[in-house]
Design a protein around this motif. Structure first.
Motif, PDB file in Angstrom:
ATOM      1  N   PRO A 178      41.659  42.430  33.831  1.00  0.00           N
ATOM      2  CA  PRO A 178      40.905  42.603  35.085  1.00  0.00           C
ATOM      3  C   PRO A 178      39.424  42.890  34.841  1.00  0.00           C
ATOM      4  N   SER A 179      39.122  43.645  33.789  1.00  0.00           N
ATOM      5  CA  SER A 179      37.706  43.944  33.514  1.00  0.00           C
ATOM      6  C   SER A 179      36.953  42.683  33.089  1.00  0.00           C
ATOM      7  N   ASP A 180      37.622  41.763  32.394  1.00  0.00           N
ATOM      8  CA  ASP A 180      36.994  40.484  32.030  1.00  0.00           C
ATOM      9  C   ASP A 180      36.587  39.722  33.286  1.00  0.00           C
ATOM     10  N   VAL A 181      37.484  39.739  34.279  1.00  0.00           N
ATOM     11  CA  VAL A 181      37.204  39.012  35.524  1.00  0.00           C
ATOM     12  C   VAL A 181      36.037  39.667  36.258  1.00  0.00           C
ATOM     13  N   ARG A 182      36.077  40.984  36.378  1.00  0.00           N
ATOM     14  CA  ARG A 182      34.991  41.685  37.095  1.00  0.00           C
ATOM     15  C   ARG A 182      33.646  41.501  36.398  1.00  0.00           C
ATOM     16  N   ASN A 183      33.650  41.596  35.072  1.00  0.00           N
ATOM     17  CA  ASN A 183      32.394  41.443  34.335  1.00  0.00           C
ATOM     18  C   ASN A 183      31.823  40.037  34.480  1.00  0.00           C
ATOM     19  N   TYR A 184      32.692  39.046  34.497  1.00  0.00           N
ATOM     20  CA  TYR A 184      32.214  37.662  34.623  1.00  0.00           C
ATOM     21  C   TYR A 184      31.536  37.439  35.972  1.00  0.00           C
ATOM     22  N   PHE A 185      32.172  37.927  37.030  1.00  0.00           N
ATOM     23  CA  PHE A 185      31.652  37.642  38.369  1.00  0.00           C
ATOM     24  C   PHE A 185      30.595  38.641  38.839  1.00  0.00           C
ATOM     25  N   ARG A 186      30.436  39.727  38.120  1.00  0.00           N
ATOM     26  CA  ARG A 186      29.406  40.699  38.492  1.00  0.00           C
ATOM     27  C   ARG A 186      28.016  40.085  38.394  1.00  0.00           C
ATOM     28  N   TYR A 187      27.837  39.228  37.401  1.00  0.00           N
ATOM     29  CA  TYR A 187      26.507  38.646  37.164  1.00  0.00           C
ATOM     30  C   TYR A 187      26.435  37.175  37.564  1.00  0.00           C
ATOM     31  N   LEU A 188      27.444  36.705  38.303  1.00  0.00           N
ATOM     32  CA  LEU A 188      27.461  35.300  38.717  1.00  0.00           C
ATOM     33  C   LEU A 188      26.559  35.113  39.938  1.00  0.00           C
ATOM     34  N   PRO A 189      25.624  34.148  39.888  1.00  0.00           N
ATOM     35  CA  PRO A 189      24.758  33.902  41.051  1.00  0.00           C
ATOM     36  C   PRO A 189      25.587  33.548  42.281  1.00  0.00           C
ATOM     37  N   GLU A 190      25.054  33.873  43.438  1.00  0.00           N
ATOM     38  CA  GLU A 190      25.768  33.637  44.694  1.00  0.00           C
ATOM     39  C   GLU A 190      26.166  32.182  44.859  1.00  0.00           C
ATOM     40  N   ASP A 191      25.258  31.266  44.493  1.00  0.00           N
ATOM     41  CA  ASP A 191      25.565  29.845  44.694  1.00  0.00           C
ATOM     42  C   ASP A 191      26.545  29.299  43.649  1.00  0.00           C
ATOM     43  N   SER A 192      26.955  30.115  42.685  1.00  0.00           N
ATOM     44  CA  SER A 192      27.918  29.683  41.674  1.00  0.00           C
ATOM     45  C   SER A 192      29.319  30.246  41.910  1.00  0.00           C
ATOM     46  N   ILE A 193      29.469  31.106  42.921  1.00  0.00           N
ATOM     47  CA  ILE A 193      30.792  31.661  43.220  1.00  0.00           C
ATOM     48  C   ILE A 193      31.709  30.535  43.710  1.00  0.00           C
ATOM     49  N   PRO A 194      32.909  30.420  43.155  1.00  0.00           N
ATOM     50  CA  PRO A 194      33.809  29.314  43.528  1.00  0.00           C
ATOM     51  C   PRO A 194      34.162  29.326  45.010  1.00  0.00           C
ATOM     52  N   TYR A 195      34.309  28.133  45.569  1.00  0.00           N
ATOM     53  CA  TYR A 195      34.780  27.984  46.941  1.00  0.00           C
ATOM     54  C   TYR A 195      36.286  27.759  46.896  1.00  0.00           C
ATOM     55  N   VAL A 196      37.036  28.575  47.611  1.00  0.00           N
ATOM     56  CA  VAL A 196      38.492  28.438  47.650  1.00  0.00           C
ATOM     57  C   VAL A 196      38.862  27.566  48.844  1.00  0.00           C
ATOM     58  N   PRO A 197      39.421  26.384  48.619  1.00  0.00           N
ATOM     59  CA  PRO A 197      39.804  25.522  49.745  1.00  0.00           C
ATOM     60  C   PRO A 197      40.889  26.167  50.588  1.00  0.00           C
ATOM     61  N   GLU A 198      41.145  25.582  51.740  1.00  0.00           N
ATOM     62  CA  GLU A 198      42.199  26.069  52.617  1.00  0.00           C
ATOM     63  C   GLU A 198      43.519  26.183  51.842  1.00  0.00           C
ATOM     64  N   GLU A 199      44.223  27.297  52.053  1.00  0.00           N
ATOM     65  CA  GLU A 199      45.518  27.509  51.414  1.00  0.00           C
ATOM     66  C   GLU A 199      46.570  27.815  52.475  1.00  0.00           C
ATOM     67  N   VAL A 200      47.810  27.437  52.171  1.00  0.00           N
ATOM     68  CA  VAL A 200      48.902  27.672  53.115  1.00  0.00           C
ATOM     69  C   VAL A 200      50.086  28.288  52.391  1.00  0.00           C
ATOM     70  N   GLU A 201      50.905  29.007  53.161  1.00  0.00           N
ATOM     71  CA  GLU A 201      52.197  29.478  52.689  1.00  0.00           C
ATOM     72  C   GLU A 201      53.259  28.810  53.555  1.00  0.00           C
ATOM     73  N   VAL A 202      54.271  28.258  52.903  1.00  0.00           N
ATOM     74  CA  VAL A 202      55.246  27.416  53.590  1.00  0.00           C
ATOM     75  C   VAL A 202      56.659  27.860  53.254  1.00  0.00           C
ATOM     76  N   GLU A 203      57.526  27.873  54.269  1.00  0.00           N
ATOM     77  CA  GLU A 203      58.962  28.087  54.073  1.00  0.00           C
ATOM     78  C   GLU A 203      59.682  26.771  54.335  1.00  0.00           C
ATOM     79  N   ILE A 204      60.763  26.524  53.608  1.00  0.00           N
ATOM     80  CA  ILE A 204      61.438  25.231  53.701  1.00  0.00           C
ATOM     81  C   ILE A 204      62.953  25.413  53.720  1.00  0.00           C
ATOM     82  N   ILE A 205      63.617  24.562  54.494  1.00  0.00           N
ATOM     83  CA  ILE A 205      65.076  24.438  54.484  1.00  0.00           C
ATOM     84  C   ILE A 205      65.387  22.978  54.196  1.00  0.00           C
ATOM     85  N   THR A 206      66.210  22.718  53.212  1.00  0.00           N
ATOM     86  CA  THR A 206      66.602  21.348  52.899  1.00  0.00           C
ATOM     87  C   THR A 206      68.114  21.211  52.972  1.00  0.00           C
TER      88      THR A 206
END
Length: 477
Positions: A178-206
């Protein structure tokens, strides 16, 4: 239900279709190479426009041909894939890197089963069909039937999977805290922060449409007929497998699977295969999750067995598909009416063993994570289409789909949650950000491995490639 990475599928497309195109042109080649590729006449420079084909690189004892590069380039243009550098240099380099990984996979005894190949080829073909619109359009585009496309893809897909497994082995000990992740993004420029596309959670019956007894009997009669023909000496098992087996991965090999351990086979299939002792005899009919088989022993080696098999799959009638569709639509109506919940129905009546014990929730599994969230592109095509216009909590109409084992199913799905696209944050998207950091560290480890591997590998190239712009140093020696 496992995640299918779109970029990985596109990359496989390039490797597989390049290989298919290159093989198709072999009869027209003029290759400047002797029996040993290390003695290939790379020092001879003919006018480029007069050469049909030639060896342009040699890596270890493997040659890279001009036609391989051109086929790869053509498919990259078709798929809209861009290269970070000059394709004239980056494409042969990419092919050379694949050969390094394949060589190491052979040294480390990395294996790919025929079942894995068959599943992967089917997934790739289905992806192409989704892009082009239909099986007929794909066959028209490739100028060959689907069965032949699958056959030609076999070896290339096997190599691609070997490379993937080799890479996974090389980075299996890479860990991110977790500290590796925080340290990486602490100094990441705003325009370099990843964009997370739309995500869904789905239930299925087959539900699996019922296969009629007469259809099962028809399949068994066919298998008994094959057994009789082999026993009477009228045909060989391998010939019948090539003609009639519905396992696309092994049929072209005369039904041969290669040496496999118990854990690599369906349990019912393995039980019979490992009990065979006489190569001249054929097994009883075996039912597995893939269909019905007859098996012939080739050899046993330690805790592995090599067998041939013929697979036949019973067909589902349209009437049974319609009956199952009506039944699931009726269940969906009862859920909407509040008679019971979708989650209870999934637990007690769904045939999907991957989600039944999870109250129907579909799971997005990768080599490094397990989550209930999917990007739309990572869902099975039929599921993505069914939930596209649903609101959270709504249930779809029943639809048909083909599962990973090649069986036709009828399904209904419920949209459990939808998360709109957004810039990633540590609090909301830690797993996404961890994947980014882990991918960067994996890339670094693999890059260093390739550089070190180049140092100990014989590499030679045509003079015109020696001043190229390459990702890895050390090619020119």
């Amino acid at each position: 239900m496992k995640k299918t990475n779109k970029f990985f599928l596109i990359f496989i497309s390039l490797l597989v279709l390049a290989g298919m195109s290159a093989r198709a042109s072999k009869t027209a080649r003029t290759v400047f190479a002797q029996d040993s590729t290390k003695n290939a006449r790379l020092d001879f420079e003919a006018p480029e426009n007069s050469v049909i084909d030639e060896v342009i690189w040699v890596v270890g004892d493997e040659a890279i041909l001009k036609s391989d590069v051109e086929a790869f380039r053509l498919q990259a243009e078709t798929e809209g894939v861009k290269f970070s550098g000059n394709p004239d240099f980056r494409i042969p380099e990419e092919l050379a890197v694949q050969k390094l990984f394949l060589h190491q996979a052979a040294i480390d005894s990395i294996e790919v089963t025929e079942a894995e190949i068959a599943s992967g080829v089917d997934r790739q073909v289905n992806y192409w069909i989704s892009l082009i619109g239909s099986r007929e359009k794909l066959e028209e585009y490739r100028k060959m039937p689907i069965s032949q496309i699958r056959e030609q893809m076999h070896d290339d897909f096997k190599n691609t999977e070997l490379v993937r497994k080799m890479k996974a082995k090389l980075v299996e000990d890479v860990a991110i805290t977790p500290s590796d992740v925080r340290n990486y993004f602490r100094y990441l420029p705003e325009d370099s922060i990843p964009y997370v596309p739309e995500e869904v959670e789905v239930e299925i019956i087959t539900r699996q449409p019922k296969i009629l007894p007469e259809e099962i009997n028809r399949i068994k009669d066919e298998l008994r007929n094959y057994t009789e023909r082999v026993t009477n000496g009228g045909s060989s098992f391998a010939t019948l497998a090539r003609l009639y087996s519905e396992d696309p991965g092994s049929a072209r090999q005369g039904g041969e699977l290669g040496y496999m351990g118990r854990g690599m086979l369906d349990p019912a299939f393995a039980q019979v295969a490992f009990n065979l002792t006489d190569p001249k005899k054929i097994s009883k009919i075996v039912e597995s999750e893939f269909g019905y088989h007859i098996i012939q022993l080739i050899d046993k080696r330690g805790d592995k067995v090599n067998v041939r098999h013929i697979l036949r799959k019973p067909s589902v009638s349209q009437e049974e598909i319609q009956n199952t569709t009506l039944r699931l639509d009726s269940i969906a109506d009862e859920i909407r009416a509040g008679k019971f919940t979708f989650e209870d129905a999934a637990t007690y009546i769904s045939d999907d063993k991957d989600t039944r014990n999870n109250h129907g929730v579909m799971v997005n599994s990768t080599e490094t994570s397990r989550t209930s969230r999917f990007q739309m592109k990572d869902l099975p095509t039929e599921v993505a289409a069914a939930i596209k216009d649903l609101k959270v909590g709504e249930i779809s109409k029943a639809f048909t789909m083909v599962n990973a084992r090649g069986k036709t199913q009828v399904a209904i799905v419920k949209l459990k949650n939808r998360v709109e696209g957004h810039k990633a944050s540590i609090t909301e998207d830690f797993q996404v950000l961890k994947e980014v950091v882990l991918a960067k560290e994996n890339d670094r480890v693999l890059h260093d491995w390739v550089v070190n591997k180049i140092k100990s590998t014989y590499v030679r190239m045509k003079d015109r490639y020696k001043n190229g712009d390459y990702e890895y140093e050390g090619w020119v020696k």
